[in-house]
Design an enzyme around this catalytic site. Structure first.
Site, PDB file in Angstrom:
ATOM      1  N   HIS A   1      -3.099   0.738  -4.269  1.00  0.00           N
ATOM      2  CA  HIS A   1      -2.395  -0.253  -5.090  1.00  0.00           C
ATOM      3  C   HIS A   1      -2.649   0.067  -6.557  1.00  0.00           C
ATOM      4  O   HIS A   1      -3.650   0.679  -6.907  1.00  0.00           O
ATOM      5  CB  HIS A   1      -2.896  -1.671  -4.786  1.00  0.00           C
ATOM      6  CG  HIS A   1      -2.456  -2.185  -3.466  1.00  0.00           C
ATOM      7  ND1 HIS A   1      -1.487  -3.142  -3.311  1.00  0.00           N
ATOM      8  CD2 HIS A   1      -2.835  -1.843  -2.219  1.00  0.00           C
ATOM      9  CE1 HIS A   1      -1.297  -3.390  -2.031  1.00  0.00           C
ATOM     10  NE2 HIS A   1      -2.111  -2.618  -1.344  1.00  0.00           N
TER      11      HIS A   1
ATOM     12  N   MET B   1      -1.427  -6.923   7.233  1.00  0.00           N
ATOM     13  CA  MET B   1      -2.508  -7.759   6.695  1.00  0.00           C
ATOM     14  C   MET B   1      -2.107  -8.487   5.417  1.00  0.00           C
ATOM     15  O   MET B   1      -2.965  -8.877   4.625  1.00  0.00           O
ATOM     16  CB  MET B   1      -3.733  -6.879   6.418  1.00  0.00           C
ATOM     17  CG  MET B   1      -4.228  -6.119   7.635  1.00  0.00           C
ATOM     18  SD  MET B   1      -5.630  -5.075   7.202  1.00  0.00           S
ATOM     19  CE  MET B   1      -5.741  -4.039   8.658  1.00  0.00           C
ATOM     20  N   SER B   2      -0.811  -8.666   5.194  1.00  0.00           N
ATOM     21  CA  SER B   2      -0.398  -9.276   3.915  1.00  0.00           C
ATOM     22  C   SER B   2       0.867 -10.095   4.110  1.00  0.00           C
ATOM     23  O   SER B   2       1.203 -10.502   5.218  1.00  0.00           O
ATOM     24  CB  SER B   2      -0.146  -8.170   2.876  1.00  0.00           C
ATOM     25  OG  SER B   2       0.997  -7.422   3.227  1.00  0.00           O
TER      26      SER B   2
ATOM     27  N   TYR C   1      -8.267 -10.681   2.903  1.00  0.00           N
ATOM     28  CA  TYR C   1      -9.521 -10.057   3.367  1.00  0.00           C
ATOM     29  C   TYR C   1     -10.407  -9.571   2.226  1.00  0.00           C
ATOM     30  O   TYR C   1     -11.559  -9.222   2.446  1.00  0.00           O
ATOM     31  CB  TYR C   1      -9.239  -8.916   4.362  1.00  0.00           C
ATOM     32  CG  TYR C   1      -8.447  -7.749   3.805  1.00  0.00           C
ATOM     33  CD1 TYR C   1      -9.008  -6.832   2.914  1.00  0.00           C
ATOM     34  CD2 TYR C   1      -7.132  -7.541   4.194  1.00  0.00           C
ATOM     35  CE1 TYR C   1      -8.288  -5.766   2.417  1.00  0.00           C
ATOM     36  CE2 TYR C   1      -6.400  -6.473   3.712  1.00  0.00           C
ATOM     37  CZ  TYR C   1      -6.990  -5.588   2.817  1.00  0.00           C
ATOM     38  OH  TYR C   1      -6.264  -4.539   2.322  1.00  0.00           O
ATOM     39  N   GLU C   2      -9.871  -9.531   0.990  1.00  0.00           N
ATOM     40  CA  GLU C   2     -10.702  -9.088  -0.128  1.00  0.00           C
ATOM     41  C   GLU C   2     -11.637 -10.190  -0.608  1.00  0.00           C
ATOM     42  O   GLU C   2     -12.721  -9.912  -1.114  1.00  0.00           O
ATOM     43  CB  GLU C   2      -9.820  -8.643  -1.292  1.00  0.00           C
ATOM     44  CG  GLU C   2      -9.036  -7.374  -1.003  1.00  0.00           C
ATOM     45  CD  GLU C   2      -8.050  -7.074  -2.108  1.00  0.00           C
ATOM     46  OE1 GLU C   2      -8.466  -6.656  -3.190  1.00  0.00           O
ATOM     47  OE2 GLU C   2      -6.831  -7.294  -1.873  1.00  0.00           O
TER      48      GLU C   2
ATOM     49  N   SER D   1       0.825  -1.216   0.000  1.00  0.00           N
ATOM     50  CA  SER D   1       0.000   0.000   0.000  1.00  0.00           C
ATOM     51  C   SER D   1       0.855   1.260   0.000  1.00  0.00           C
ATOM     52  O   SER D   1       1.707   1.435   0.873  1.00  0.00           O
ATOM     53  CB  SER D   1      -0.877   0.057   1.258  1.00  0.00           C
ATOM     54  OG  SER D   1      -1.828  -0.956   1.236  1.00  0.00           O
TER      55      SER D   1
ATOM     56  N   ASN E   1       2.682   3.426  11.233  1.00  0.00           N
ATOM     57  CA  ASN E   1       2.043   3.834  12.495  1.00  0.00           C
ATOM     58  C   ASN E   1       2.543   2.948  13.626  1.00  0.00           C
ATOM     59  O   ASN E   1       3.091   1.870  13.384  1.00  0.00           O
ATOM     60  CB  ASN E   1       0.510   3.698  12.390  1.00  0.00           C
ATOM     61  CG  ASN E   1       0.092   2.295  11.992  1.00  0.00           C
ATOM     62  OD1 ASN E   1       0.145   1.934  10.820  1.00  0.00           O
ATOM     63  ND2 ASN E   1      -0.303   1.494  12.967  1.00  0.00           N
TER      64      ASN E   1
ATOM     65  N   HIS F   1      -5.300  -9.303  -1.167  1.00  0.00           N
ATOM     66  CA  HIS F   1      -5.207  -9.707   0.237  1.00  0.00           C
ATOM     67  C   HIS F   1      -6.266 -10.754   0.541  1.00  0.00           C
ATOM     68  O   HIS F   1      -7.332 -10.768  -0.067  1.00  0.00           O
ATOM     69  CB  HIS F   1      -5.459  -8.513   1.158  1.00  0.00           C
ATOM     70  CG  HIS F   1      -4.568  -7.343   0.900  1.00  0.00           C
ATOM     71  ND1 HIS F   1      -4.784  -6.467  -0.137  1.00  0.00           N
ATOM     72  CD2 HIS F   1      -3.468  -6.910   1.546  1.00  0.00           C
ATOM     73  CE1 HIS F   1      -3.843  -5.532  -0.116  1.00  0.00           C
ATOM     74  NE2 HIS F   1      -3.030  -5.777   0.890  1.00  0.00           N
TER      75      HIS F   1
ATOM     76  N   HIS G   1      -6.765   3.507   7.045  1.00  0.00           N
ATOM     77  CA  HIS G   1      -6.119   3.198   5.768  1.00  0.00           C
ATOM     78  C   HIS G   1      -5.610   4.489   5.114  1.00  0.00           C
ATOM     79  O   HIS G   1      -4.555   4.496   4.477  1.00  0.00           O
ATOM     80  CB  HIS G   1      -7.096   2.454   4.857  1.00  0.00           C
ATOM     81  CG  HIS G   1      -6.452   1.949   3.594  1.00  0.00           C
ATOM     82  ND1 HIS G   1      -5.333   1.131   3.597  1.00  0.00           N
ATOM     83  CD2 HIS G   1      -6.740   2.160   2.281  1.00  0.00           C
ATOM     84  CE1 HIS G   1      -4.973   0.862   2.348  1.00  0.00           C
ATOM     85  NE2 HIS G   1      -5.809   1.482   1.535  1.00  0.00           N
TER      86      HIS G   1
HETATM   87  N1  HPA Z   1      -2.119  -3.055  11.457  1.00  0.00           N
HETATM   88  C1  HPA Z   1      -2.338  -3.835  10.360  1.00  0.00           C
HETATM   89  N2  HPA Z   1      -1.976  -3.480   9.158  1.00  0.00           N
HETATM   90  C2  HPA Z   1      -1.361  -2.301   8.998  1.00  0.00           C
HETATM   91  C3  HPA Z   1      -1.117  -1.448  10.088  1.00  0.00           C
HETATM   92  C4  HPA Z   1      -1.519  -1.857  11.381  1.00  0.00           C
HETATM   93  O1  HPA Z   1      -1.330  -1.148  12.392  1.00  0.00           O
HETATM   94  N3  HPA Z   1      -0.497  -0.340   9.581  1.00  0.00           N
HETATM   95  C5  HPA Z   1      -0.369  -0.534   8.240  1.00  0.00           C
HETATM   96  N4  HPA Z   1      -0.891  -1.721   7.884  1.00  0.00           N
END
Ligand code: HPA
Length: 267
Positions: A59, A206-207, A83-84, A29, A230, A81, A242
């Site tokens: 993306h 998440m990937s 989750y998609e 991302s 983050n 991903h 996001h």
């Molecule tokens: N958690 C999950 N996926 C992420 C995060 C997070 O804090 N930051 C960027 N992708």
């Protein structure tokens, strides 16, 4: 290897030439800039039958094949991903195509949250190992004994050494750490973050983990780097979203790009 992958590889060779990519790269991302700097041919995923939709904002679902710093690469600008679609093997066909093109090495990138006190937003972290916190596996349903993939040295020591050397040459810190895969698409709770921190994870995302498993299944050598966007949930006052991920990713992306280019130049 599926017949579809062989057919797609033939189509790609027709359009982009037959040379095997020395590296495949999957861009996470907000990390798509690199794809636009490859001197080569871009093919929309939509033109590659069976390729995932890869519709997450941030993306760019194109495969770009060509030269970067004089080295042949195949850059996957979009990632699908779990989750998609609910499918853990969403990236299987693109990775099979890389293999069918003669690719042997794969570099995965992602955006991630940090649980490590010394790794902050804007920093990079190279994966030394992972924890599959989702419990899912992209090889479920695979029927051959090849499914029992050893994961002890999943993150290739030689590729990691080359990336470390490139980072050092560029003067960019590249700490190594353990990445936990959380399925998403909701972010983690603070309690989940405390739990995976106790289990030994340094970053969460998440990937990547399903792709590492698939790549090792296919016999590709793998390295992976997270750009930290983050502090993970509960570890700072900032609002995780996001949009925030996409806004923060370019901070690390610039450094990541320098490391990758240096590694290619220094070969
Ligand atoms: N958690 C999950 N996926 C992420 C995060 C997070 O804090 N930051 C960027 N992708």
């Amino acid at each position: 290897m599926s017949r579809n992958a062989e057919e797609l590889a033939a189509l790609i060779r027709d359009r982009a030439g037959a040379a095997a990519p020395v590296y495949g790269m999957v861009l996470g991302s907000g990390l798509g800039h690199l794809a636009g700097t490859v001197d080569g041919v871009a093919i929309d995923y939509a033109d590659l039958a069976g390729f995932p939709h890869a519709g997450v904002s941030g993306h760019n679902p194109k495969l770009v094949i060509g030269d970067l710093e004089g080295v042949r690469v195949a850059v996957f600008g979009g990632r699908a991903h779990y989750y998609e679609s609910g499918r853990g093997d969403a990236m299987r066909l693109p990775l099979e195509v890389l293999k069918a093109l003669g690719g042997e090495r794969l570099i995965l990138t992602n955006a991630a949250g940090s649980m490590h006190p010394g790794i902050d937003p804007g920093d990079l972290m190279m994966l030394s190992d992972h924890i599959n916190f989702s419990g899912l596996n992209p090889l479920i349903g695979e029927s051959t004994d090849a499914r029992f993939v050893p994961m002890t040295h999943a993150y290739d020591p030689g590729m990691r050494a080359a990336l470390r050397a490139a980072a050092e040459a560029e003067g960019i810190p590249l700490p190594e750490g353990i990445y936990a895969w959380y399925s998403g698409p909701s972010f983690e709770t603070p309690a989940e973050i405390r739990a995976i921190r106790m289990l030994g994870a340094d970053a969460v995302g998440m990937s990547t983990v399903p792709e590492v498993i698939l790549a090792r299944f296919l016999g590709l050598q793998v390295a992976a780097i997270s750009t930290i966007t983050n502090k993970a949930a509960g570890l700072s006052d900032e609002q995780i979203s996001h949009d925030h991920t996409k806004a923060m990713a370019p901070l690390g992306a610039e450094k990541l790009e320098r490391i990758l280019r240096r590694m290619l130049r220094d070969g």
